[in-house]
Design a protein around this motif. Structure first.
Motif, mmCIF file in Angstrom:
data_model
loop_
_atom_site.group_PDB
_atom_site.id
_atom_site.type_symbol
_atom_site.label_atom_id
_atom_site.label_comp_id
_atom_site.label_asym_id
_atom_site.label_seq_id
_atom_site.Cartn_x
_atom_site.Cartn_y
_atom_site.Cartn_z
ATOM 1 N N GLY A 140 -36.628 34.667 -8.456
ATOM 2 C CA GLY A 140 -38.012 34.802 -8.021
ATOM 3 C C GLY A 140 -38.371 36.251 -7.783
ATOM 4 N N PRO A 141 -39.650 36.486 -7.505
ATOM 5 C CA PRO A 141 -40.143 37.845 -7.297
ATOM 6 C C PRO A 141 -39.503 38.515 -6.081
ATOM 7 C CG PRO A 141 -41.960 36.279 -7.505
ATOM 8 C CD PRO A 141 -40.711 35.490 -7.398
ATOM 9 N N GLU A 142 -39.720 39.803 -6.007
ATOM 10 C CA GLU A 142 -39.237 40.576 -4.866
ATOM 11 C C GLU A 142 -39.881 40.083 -3.574
ATOM 12 O OE1 GLU A 142 -38.879 45.025 -6.512
ATOM 13 O OE2 GLU A 142 -40.757 43.998 -6.985
ATOM 14 N N SER A 143 -39.129 40.199 -2.506
ATOM 15 C CA SER A 143 -39.604 39.883 -1.156
ATOM 16 C C SER A 143 -40.059 38.434 -1.029
ATOM 17 C CB SER A 143 -40.724 40.855 -0.738
ATOM 18 O OG SER A 143 -40.923 40.802 0.656
ATOM 19 N N ASP A 188 -25.733 25.044 -12.159
ATOM 20 C CA ASP A 188 -26.109 23.665 -11.811
ATOM 21 C C ASP A 188 -27.555 23.547 -11.360
ATOM 22 O OD1 ASP A 188 -23.514 22.077 -12.060
ATOM 23 O OD2 ASP A 188 -22.903 23.867 -10.955
ATOM 24 N N LEU A 189 -28.043 24.552 -10.642
ATOM 25 C CA LEU A 189 -29.421 24.495 -10.153
ATOM 26 C C LEU A 189 -29.929 25.897 -9.872
ATOM 27 C CD1 LEU A 189 -31.844 22.721 -9.219
ATOM 28 C CD2 LEU A 189 -30.817 22.739 -6.930
ATOM 29 N N HIS A 190 -31.146 26.170 -10.351
ATOM 30 C CA HIS A 190 -31.854 27.410 -10.020
ATOM 31 C C HIS A 190 -32.882 27.075 -8.952
ATOM 32 C CE1 HIS A 190 -30.514 29.885 -13.504
ATOM 33 N NE2 HIS A 190 -30.355 28.700 -14.057
ATOM 34 N N LEU A 191 -32.928 27.872 -7.911
ATOM 35 C CA LEU A 191 -33.979 27.749 -6.903
ATOM 36 C C LEU A 191 -34.939 28.914 -7.110
ATOM 37 C CD1 LEU A 191 -31.901 26.802 -3.735
ATOM 38 C CD2 LEU A 191 -33.221 25.276 -5.230
ATOM 39 N N LEU A 192 -36.163 28.598 -7.484
ATOM 40 C CA LEU A 192 -37.187 29.597 -7.751
ATOM 41 C C LEU A 192 -38.022 29.783 -6.483
ATOM 42 C CD1 LEU A 192 -38.860 31.456 -9.564
ATOM 43 C CD2 LEU A 192 -39.986 29.403 -10.491
ATOM 44 N N CYS A 193 -37.900 30.945 -5.880
ATOM 45 C CA CYS A 193 -38.578 31.222 -4.608
ATOM 46 C C CYS A 193 -40.031 31.605 -4.851
ATOM 47 C CB CYS A 193 -37.849 32.325 -3.849
ATOM 48 S SG CYS A 193 -36.206 31.832 -3.309
ATOM 49 N N TYR A 194 -40.910 30.837 -4.238
ATOM 50 C CA TYR A 194 -42.353 31.035 -4.366
ATOM 51 C C TYR A 194 -42.784 32.217 -3.496
ATOM 52 C CZ TYR A 194 -47.241 29.720 -4.905
ATOM 53 O OH TYR A 194 -48.567 29.715 -5.224
ATOM 54 N N PRO A 195 -43.742 33.024 -3.969
ATOM 55 C CA PRO A 195 -44.163 34.200 -3.199
ATOM 56 C C PRO A 195 -45.142 33.877 -2.074
ATOM 57 C CG PRO A 195 -45.308 34.167 -5.298
ATOM 58 C CD PRO A 195 -44.330 33.007 -5.314
ATOM 59 N N ASP A 196 -44.730 32.994 -1.169
ATOM 60 C CA ASP A 196 -45.559 32.663 -0.009
ATOM 61 C C ASP A 196 -44.999 33.293 1.270
ATOM 62 O OD1 ASP A 196 -43.314 31.055 0.141
ATOM 63 O OD2 ASP A 196 -44.406 29.199 0.548
ATOM 64 N N THR A 197 -44.134 34.270 1.097
ATOM 65 C CA THR A 197 -43.565 35.000 2.221
ATOM 66 C C THR A 197 -44.260 36.353 2.338
ATOM 67 O OG1 THR A 197 -41.874 35.867 0.735
ATOM 68 C CG2 THR A 197 -41.284 33.925 2.032
ATOM 69 N N ILE A 221 -38.708 24.665 -7.247
ATOM 70 C CA ILE A 221 -39.470 25.706 -6.551
ATOM 71 C C ILE A 221 -39.302 25.504 -5.053
ATOM 72 C CG2 ILE A 221 -41.793 26.607 -6.108
ATOM 73 C CD1 ILE A 221 -42.459 25.710 -9.029
ATOM 74 N N VAL A 222 -39.004 26.594 -4.359
ATOM 75 C CA VAL A 222 -38.809 26.544 -2.908
ATOM 76 C C VAL A 222 -39.956 27.291 -2.242
ATOM 77 C CG1 VAL A 222 -37.286 27.149 -1.009
ATOM 78 C CG2 VAL A 222 -36.310 26.451 -3.199
ATOM 79 N N LYS A 223 -40.618 26.594 -1.311
ATOM 80 C CA LYS A 223 -41.735 27.177 -0.567
ATOM 81 C C LYS A 223 -41.466 27.054 0.923
ATOM 82 C CE LYS A 223 -45.290 26.014 -3.975
ATOM 83 N NZ LYS A 223 -46.566 25.306 -4.189
ATOM 84 N N GLY A 224 -42.299 27.736 1.688
ATOM 85 C CA GLY A 224 -42.222 27.620 3.138
ATOM 86 C C GLY A 224 -41.703 28.883 3.800
#
Length: 175
Positions: free
Chosen positions: A13-16, A111-120, A154-157
């Protein structure tokens, strides 16, 4: 003798977007080995702007880190970033991607990619450079994961909520 390959979880996922924090938390939760973000360590260690040769060195170390992780005796290894991020870096900064990168991405059994959403919240530091491109880059990572037909979530929160979401996604996919 240990023969079973560990489950491989890769954060991208994107930076930060909390990849480093989340990867550390997941490695603790699952008692997994952690492969830290080598690009950050490398870039912080040089006393000049990075060059193409530096990105090449980073990519090669990422491949070596993957090979070493396969030897882990723990049932899981969590990667704080991997080659898809490096591929996008090549493309965005230099306008091309070395052919061997695609080959290495395809050969890596994740096995699994977790794509971090830029909601941080964006946290400024000496290595980050794409504050206003996070959503664009998120879409680039998502497109790459889909291009390779990789299993991803996709991981959010925020904070604990983000950790719980990641744990739930890992448990649903890998159990």
């Amino acid at each position: 003798m240990h023969n079973k390959q560990p489950k491989i979880i890769v954060l991208t996922g994107p930076e930060s977007t909390g990849k480093s924090t989340l990867s550390k938390e997941l490695s603790i939760f699952y008692n997994a080995d952690l492969v830290s973000e080598y690009a950050r360590e490398y870039i912080e260690s040089i006393d000049r702007p990075y060059l193409l040769k530096d990105v090449n060195a980073i990519a090669k170390q990422q491949v070596n880190g993957y090979k070493k992780a396969l030897l882990s005796i723990k049932p899981m290894v969590v990667f704080d970033t991997f080659l898809i991020i490096t591929k996008i870096w090549y493309r965005e900064v230099y306008g091309f991607v070395p052919e061997w990168i695609d080959d290495a991405i395809v050969r890596a059994d994740v096995d699994l990619h977790l794509l971090c959403y830029p909601d941080t919240e964006w946290i400024e530091d000496s290595v980050r450079e794409n504050k206003h491109k996070r959503m664009y880059l998120f879409e680039q990572y998502k497109n790459e994961l889909e291009y390779y037909n990789f299993d991803y979530e996709i991981v959010k929160g925020q904070g604990e909520e983000r950790l719980k979401a990641a744990i739930n996604k890992i448990n649903q996919k890998l159990q």
